[in-house]
Design a protein around this motif. Structure first.
Motif, PDB file in Angstrom:
ATOM      1  N   VAL A 213       0.861  -1.182   0.000  1.00  0.00           N
ATOM      2  CA  VAL A 213       0.000   0.000   0.000  1.00  0.00           C
ATOM      3  C   VAL A 213       0.898   1.233   0.000  1.00  0.00           C
ATOM      4  O   VAL A 213       1.623   1.483   0.963  1.00  0.00           O
ATOM      5  N   VAL A 214       0.879   1.969  -1.105  1.00  0.00           N
ATOM      6  CA  VAL A 214       1.745   3.144  -1.252  1.00  0.00           C
ATOM      7  C   VAL A 214       1.133   4.313  -0.487  1.00  0.00           C
ATOM      8  O   VAL A 214      -0.050   4.618  -0.639  1.00  0.00           O
ATOM      9  N   ARG A 215       1.957   4.969   0.324  1.00  0.00           N
ATOM     10  CA  ARG A 215       1.478   6.093   1.129  1.00  0.00           C
ATOM     11  C   ARG A 215       2.381   7.310   0.934  1.00  0.00           C
ATOM     12  O   ARG A 215       3.502   7.202   0.441  1.00  0.00           O
ATOM     13  N   GLY A 216       1.881   8.444   1.342  1.00  0.00           N
ATOM     14  CA  GLY A 216       2.693   9.653   1.393  1.00  0.00           C
ATOM     15  C   GLY A 216       3.216  10.081   0.036  1.00  0.00           C
ATOM     16  O   GLY A 216       2.498  10.087  -0.968  1.00  0.00           O
ATOM     17  N   ASP A 217       4.495  10.426   0.002  1.00  0.00           N
ATOM     18  CA  ASP A 217       5.115  11.002  -1.197  1.00  0.00           C
ATOM     19  C   ASP A 217       5.813   9.970  -2.074  1.00  0.00           C
ATOM     20  O   ASP A 217       6.582  10.337  -2.964  1.00  0.00           O
TER      21      ASP A 217
ATOM     22  N   VAL B 167       9.182   8.384  -6.817  1.00  0.00           N
ATOM     23  CA  VAL B 167       9.611   7.531  -7.926  1.00  0.00           C
ATOM     24  C   VAL B 167       9.743   8.348  -9.202  1.00  0.00           C
ATOM     25  O   VAL B 167      10.723   8.223  -9.944  1.00  0.00           O
ATOM     26  N   GLU B 168       8.763   9.205  -9.472  1.00  0.00           N
ATOM     27  CA  GLU B 168       8.805  10.011 -10.694  1.00  0.00           C
ATOM     28  C   GLU B 168      10.013  10.954 -10.685  1.00  0.00           C
ATOM     29  O   GLU B 168      10.681  11.132 -11.710  1.00  0.00           O
ATOM     30  N   VAL B 169      10.285  11.564  -9.527  1.00  0.00           N
ATOM     31  CA  VAL B 169      11.425  12.480  -9.443  1.00  0.00           C
ATOM     32  C   VAL B 169      12.735  11.713  -9.596  1.00  0.00           C
ATOM     33  O   VAL B 169      13.665  12.169 -10.276  1.00  0.00           O
ATOM     34  N   ALA B 170      12.821  10.536  -8.976  1.00  0.00           N
ATOM     35  CA  ALA B 170      14.037   9.732  -9.074  1.00  0.00           C
ATOM     36  C   ALA B 170      14.314   9.332 -10.526  1.00  0.00           C
ATOM     37  O   ALA B 170      15.449   9.378 -10.994  1.00  0.00           O
ATOM     38  N   LEU B 171      13.269   8.952 -11.255  1.00  0.00           N
ATOM     39  CA  LEU B 171      13.448   8.569 -12.647  1.00  0.00           C
ATOM     40  C   LEU B 171      13.799   9.777 -13.515  1.00  0.00           C
ATOM     41  O   LEU B 171      14.602   9.676 -14.449  1.00  0.00           O
ATOM     42  N   ALA B 172      13.214  10.926 -13.197  1.00  0.00           N
ATOM     43  CA  ALA B 172      13.494  12.131 -13.988  1.00  0.00           C
ATOM     44  C   ALA B 172      14.916  12.631 -13.781  1.00  0.00           C
ATOM     45  O   ALA B 172      15.553  13.132 -14.708  1.00  0.00           O
TER      46      ALA B 172
ATOM     47  N   LYS C 189      11.405   9.555   4.131  1.00  0.00           N
ATOM     48  CA  LYS C 189      11.237   8.823   5.387  1.00  0.00           C
ATOM     49  C   LYS C 189       9.854   8.187   5.402  1.00  0.00           C
ATOM     50  O   LYS C 189       8.848   8.876   5.207  1.00  0.00           O
ATOM     51  N   LEU C 190       9.806   6.879   5.613  1.00  0.00           N
ATOM     52  CA  LEU C 190       8.532   6.172   5.707  1.00  0.00           C
ATOM     53  C   LEU C 190       8.037   6.240   7.146  1.00  0.00           C
ATOM     54  O   LEU C 190       8.628   5.631   8.044  1.00  0.00           O
ATOM     55  N   GLU C 191       6.979   6.996   7.343  1.00  0.00           N
ATOM     56  CA  GLU C 191       6.381   7.100   8.666  1.00  0.00           C
ATOM     57  C   GLU C 191       5.483   5.890   8.912  1.00  0.00           C
ATOM     58  O   GLU C 191       4.988   5.254   7.980  1.00  0.00           O
TER      59      GLU C 191
END
Length: 312
Positions: free
Chosen positions: A22-26, A31-36, A219-221
Motif C-alpha cells: 500500500v503506497v502512502r505519502g510522497d 519515484v517520478e522524481v528519481a526517474l526524472a 522517510k517512511l512514517e
C-alpha cells in the motif's frame, strides 16, 4: 544476491513480490522524481516499515525487471557492480583448464540495470566457456528470455556496511559507468535503458554527507490506524476481506497505535507494520480475540507486538 521478483506463496510471512503493498505519502512522486533526475531513492524508516518491499512493488506495477542485493558488514562497493569467482578460477588452474579471465566475472545488480544487454551477453559468453547447464542467477541473463531494459534495483540495508561502501558508489551511481578491475573493461550505460535504484537504511549508522547529497531521501512514517486497516485488506485481498476482518484489523490497529504511544514515552522499541500484520494473521486464522481477558491474546500481545520475551 540477485533475483527476479516472483509470486510469494500465500502463506509466506513476507511478500517479496510487492503485490500487497500500500503506497502512502510522497512515494509516488518520489519515484517520478528519481526517474526524472536519475538519482537513487533512499528510504529511511524503522525496521518493518515496508522499505524493502517497495522496490519489488514498483517493479511489479511497472512490469520491470527486479534485482536486489542485501548488504552485510562485509559488502564492498564492487560487489554491487560485479563479482569475481576466485574459487572457480583456482579450481580451473589446478585442473589446468583455465579460461579467459573475464569468464570468471559475473555481472552484479547495477551492471544488470545500467547495461542489461552487455550483462546478458557477458553472462552467455561465460556460460558457453564453462559449459554451464544449471540455471544462472538473474533470469534476465538466460538465453531465450526477453531482455527487459527497464529495471528496479534494491540495495537493502546499506547502513550495515562500512562507510566506504556508500562512498565507493558515488561515481557508479552518478555516472552509471565503472571499470572491471580484473580486465580493465569499461561498462557504460546503454541507450533506451531506464533504472530506478532504491536504497534502504534502518539508520543504525550515519551515512556520509556526500552520499546523502546524491540521493532523494524519503522517510517512511508508521501508518495511522486507518492506513493499517488498508494494509491488512491488501494482504488478505479485497474480495476476501470480510466485515469481521475489518473489525479485527481496526481493533488491532488501535492497539498498535496505543502501544506505539506508550513506547514513545518510555523510549522503548515500537511495534511495526510487519508485526501488526503478524498479529492480524494470527488472530484471523486462529480465532483469537483482541481481549485482555483472553490468555491467547495476552500471549500474542507479548510475543508478536511487545517482544517482551526478548532481552537484549
Amino acid at each position: 544476491m540477485t533475483r527476479a521478483a516472483s509470486p510469494a506463496h500465500p502463506t509466506a510471512p513476507d511478500r517479496p513480490d510487492g503485490r500487497a503493498y500500500v503506497v502512502r505519502g510522497d512515494l509516488h512522486i518520489a519515484v517520478e522524481v528519481a526517474l526524472a533526475t536519475g538519482r537513487p531513492l533512499l528510504l529511511r524508516g524503522d525496521p518493518g516499515s515496508g522499505k524493502s518491499s517497495f522496490a519489488a512493488h514498483v517493479a511489479h506495477e511497472r512490469g520491470w525487471a527486479y534485482h536486489e542485493h542485501v548488504v552485510t558488514s562485509r559488502t564492498q562497493a564492487p560487489d554491487l557492480l560485479w563479482s569475481f569467482d576466485h574459487v572457480l578460477r583456482l579450481a580451473d588452474a589446478q585442473a589446468q583448464r583455465l579460461k579467459p579471465i573475464d569468464t570468471y566475472v559475473e555481472p552484479g545488480v547495477l551492471w544488470r540495470a545500467f547495461a542489461p544487454r552487455s550483462a546478458r551477453a557477458h553472462t552467455l559468453r561465460a556460460r558457453a566457456q564453462h559449459a554451464w547447464t544449471e540455471p544462472l542467477r538473474g533470469t534476465e541473463a538466460l538465453d531465450g528470455v526477453r531482455l527487459r531494459t527497464q529495471s528496479v534495483v534494491l540495495i537493502d540495508e546499506i547502513d550495515k556496511a562500512d562507510p566506504e561502501l556508500p562512498n565507493g558508489l558515488l561515481v557508479p551511481l552518478g555516472s552509471r559507468c565503472f571499470t572491471l578491475s580484473q580486465t580493465g573493461k569499461k561498462i557504460e550505460p546503454e541507450d533506451r535503458t531506464e533504472a530506478l535504484v532504491v536504497i534502504t537504511t534502518n539508520e543504525q549508522r550515519e551515512l556520509p554527507e556526500a552520499f546523502l547529497r546524491r540521493c532523494l531521501v524519503v522517510k517512511l512514517e508508521h501508518p495511522n490506524p486507518r492506513e493499517l486497516v488498508n494494509v491488512a485488506r491488501a494482504h488478505v485481498g479485497a474480495d476476501r476481506f470480510r466485515p469481521e476482518d475489518e473489525a479485527l484489523a481496526r481493533q488491532l490497529a488501535d492497539a498498535v497505535e496505543e502501544l506505539r504511544k506508550k513506547a514513545e514515552r518510555r523510549a522503548q522499541r515500537k511495534p511495526s507494520t510487519a508485526e501488526f500484520l503478524d498479529a492480524f494473521h494470527a488472530c484471523r486464522e486462529r480465532g483469537i480475540r483482541v481481549d485482555d481477558d483472553d490468555p491467547r491474546w495476552q500471549a500474542l500481545h507479548r510475543m508478536a507486538l511487545l517482544k517482551q520475551d526478548y532481552m537484549p
